[in-house]
Design an enzyme around this catalytic site. Structure first.
Site, PDB file in Angstrom:
ATOM      1  N   HIS A   1      42.127  44.415  46.775  1.00 11.89           N
ATOM      2  CA  HIS A   1      42.412  43.667  45.535  1.00 11.89           C
ATOM      3  C   HIS A   1      42.209  44.605  44.332  1.00 11.89           C
ATOM      4  O   HIS A   1      41.088  44.835  43.902  1.00 11.89           O
ATOM      5  CB  HIS A   1      41.477  42.459  45.445  1.00 11.89           C
ATOM      6  CG  HIS A   1      41.884  41.436  44.431  1.00 11.89           C
ATOM      7  ND1 HIS A   1      42.790  41.697  43.423  1.00 11.89           N
ATOM      8  CD2 HIS A   1      41.508  40.137  44.272  1.00 11.89           C
ATOM      9  CE1 HIS A   1      42.949  40.591  42.689  1.00 11.89           C
ATOM     10  NE2 HIS A   1      42.184  39.640  43.182  1.00 11.89           N
TER      11      HIS A   1
ATOM     12  N   TYR B   1      39.715  42.529  38.012  1.00 13.64           N
ATOM     13  CA  TYR B   1      38.478  42.724  38.779  1.00 13.64           C
ATOM     14  C   TYR B   1      38.161  44.227  38.867  1.00 13.64           C
ATOM     15  O   TYR B   1      38.812  45.028  38.209  1.00 13.64           O
ATOM     16  CB  TYR B   1      38.601  42.049  40.146  1.00 13.64           C
ATOM     17  CG  TYR B   1      38.802  40.555  39.999  1.00 13.64           C
ATOM     18  CD1 TYR B   1      37.766  39.747  39.519  1.00 13.64           C
ATOM     19  CD2 TYR B   1      40.030  39.955  40.264  1.00 13.64           C
ATOM     20  CE1 TYR B   1      37.948  38.386  39.338  1.00 13.64           C
ATOM     21  CE2 TYR B   1      40.221  38.588  40.089  1.00 13.64           C
ATOM     22  CZ  TYR B   1      39.172  37.804  39.621  1.00 13.64           C
ATOM     23  OH  TYR B   1      39.359  36.460  39.434  1.00 13.64           O
TER      24      TYR B   1
ATOM     25  N   GLN C   1      41.650  40.207  52.373  1.00 13.93           N
ATOM     26  CA  GLN C   1      41.778  40.836  51.057  1.00 13.93           C
ATOM     27  C   GLN C   1      40.386  41.287  50.606  1.00 13.93           C
ATOM     28  O   GLN C   1      39.526  40.445  50.288  1.00 13.93           O
ATOM     29  CB  GLN C   1      42.356  39.881  50.015  1.00 13.93           C
ATOM     30  CG  GLN C   1      42.651  40.660  48.717  1.00 13.93           C
ATOM     31  CD  GLN C   1      42.964  39.805  47.497  1.00 13.93           C
ATOM     32  OE1 GLN C   1      42.254  38.839  47.216  1.00 13.93           O
ATOM     33  NE2 GLN C   1      44.004  40.160  46.771  1.00 13.93           N
TER      34      GLN C   1
END
Ligand SMILES: Cc1cc2nc3c(=O)[nH]c(=O)nc-3n(C[C@H](O)[C@H](O)[C@H](O)COP(=O)(O)O)c2cc1C
Length: 366
Positions: A169, A174, A102
């Site tokens: 991700h 984020y 990821q």
């Protein structure tokens, strides 16, 4: 309810999985100085040995100076770091497993438990860590271009090392999600805008660059969420039309599978329909989707971090939704963190051996 349907193989492009169960990405912070250890490789190998269809690694940092905020989280760049990941994927393959790294960039998300100082400028669309909280400068055009290319370099390395596919991700507040969210993207140039379609441009460019780096036949998964760690009630799409405006350009840019992060998979995404996030993502894009959130456990993961224990729970509702085609794959987080044999136990009906999840499990790699 019989679980056989979850054990149908899944094929897409060059990816071939023996069943529909995916280990969800889970940060473990057991990689000192950003290098995954032999214990980390053995932890993933145990899931491969015990029938997990696809393992998604813990988030691993792309090559920007401040892509991570914890020195014990593994990086996905640098010679020793990539050699360590090669040992992980070789161990997983030796046990017959399949795995994606990821690729992660935390952006301006801080780690309150860490006194770690960023080794370079913090990347964030508008210098905001959450709405109204400005603490750094907005990214320059050069930083944005390099961050896009860092995801592409990471994806190329994933393919070169032998990983079976790659996950980006784009969820949970984020960097990629900081561009999506109006609360953290106040830019007035072409990386910002009033609509989710405009604020998706960074992610679209990341996906295009990744696709160009890995070629057509390599599966690219994008993880998304409405919720953010900064605000669990935040929503990027309030209506199905907004969801289409968000996801369609990402689909066209080259996403093969949308990994739709919810804290409880059974919660409907919009009023008037039972469909969850993965159900709507599949409906508006026609692409394959992964659902996630409290599969096989009674309580959700944020409460678990606060100390609430979760008991093993029935999979009937999950199977009912899977069998009517709501999603293609099912990601399991804590149940697999806690117990490498979880898949084998549920498949063979050893339900009496399933474990409770409590936060003490976070402190060990079993
Ligand atoms: C310890 C822990 C670490 C996590 N780290 C990540 C991560 O690195 N990347 C990510 O996308 N999600 C992360 N998550 C969220 C999980 O992937 C998953 O979506 C969540 O735990 C819900 O699934 P569950 O209810 O089956 O645990 C993490 C969850 C846990 C419990």
């Amino acid at each position: 309810m019989p679980l056989d349907s979850l054990f149908e193989p899944f094929r897409l492009k060059s990816l071939s999985l023996p069943n529909r169960i995916v280990m969800a990405p889970m940060t473990r912070s057991f990689s000192p100085d950003g290098v995954a250890t032999a214990e980390v490789a053995a932890y993933y190998r145990r899931r491969a040995e015990n029938d997990v269809g696809l393992i998604v690694s813990e988030g691993t940092g792309v090559s920007r100076p401040a892509s991570l905020n914890d020195p014990n989280v593994p990086r996905f760049h640098g010679a020793s770091e990539l050699l360590a990941w090669k040992q992980v994927i070789d161990a997983v393959h030796a046990a017959g497993g399949r795995m994606a790294p990821q690729l992660w960039h935390v952006g301006s998300a801080r780690n309150p438990a860490s006194d770690w100082k960023a080794p370079g400028p913090i990347d964030s669309p508008s210098g905001l860590s959450s709405p109204g909280k400005r603490f750094t400068e907005p990214m320059t055009e050069e930083a944005i271009a390099d961050a896009i290319s860092a995801f592409a370099r990471g994806a190329a390395d994933a393919k070169r090392l032998g990983f079976d596919c790659v996950e980006l991700h784009g969820a949970h507040g984020y960097l990629i999600d900081q561009f999506f969210w109006a609360g953290t993207n106040a830019r007035e140039d072409h990386w910002g805008g009033a609509t989710i379609a405009e604020r998706s441009r960074f992610a679209v460019e990341v996906v295009k660059a990744v696709r160009a780096a890995v070629g057509e036949d390599y599966v690219v998964i994008l993880r998304l969420s409405q919720w953010k760690q900064q605000d669990f009630t935040a929503r990027l799409a309030e209506t199905p039309a907004e969801m289409e405006a968000w996801l369609q350009p990402l689909s066209e840019a080259g996403v093969d599978i949308f990994h739709c992060s919810q804290r409880r998979f059974w919660e409907p995404e919009f009023e008037g329909s039972e469909l969850n996030f993965a159900g709507w993502a599949k409906k508006v894009t026609g692409k394959a989707t992964i659902t996630v959130g409290s599969v096989g456990l009674s309580g959700e993961f944020v409460a678990a971090f606060r100390g609430e224990a979760s008991k093993p729970a029935s999979l009937d509702e999950l199977i009912r939704r899977y069998e009517r085609g709501e999603f293609d794959l099912v990601a399991v987080g804590r149940a697999l963190l806690n117990d490498p044999e979880w898949v084998r136990k549920v498949r063979t009906g050893r339900t009496g051996e399933l474990k409770e999840f409590s936060r003490e499990a976070l402190g060990v790699l079993v």
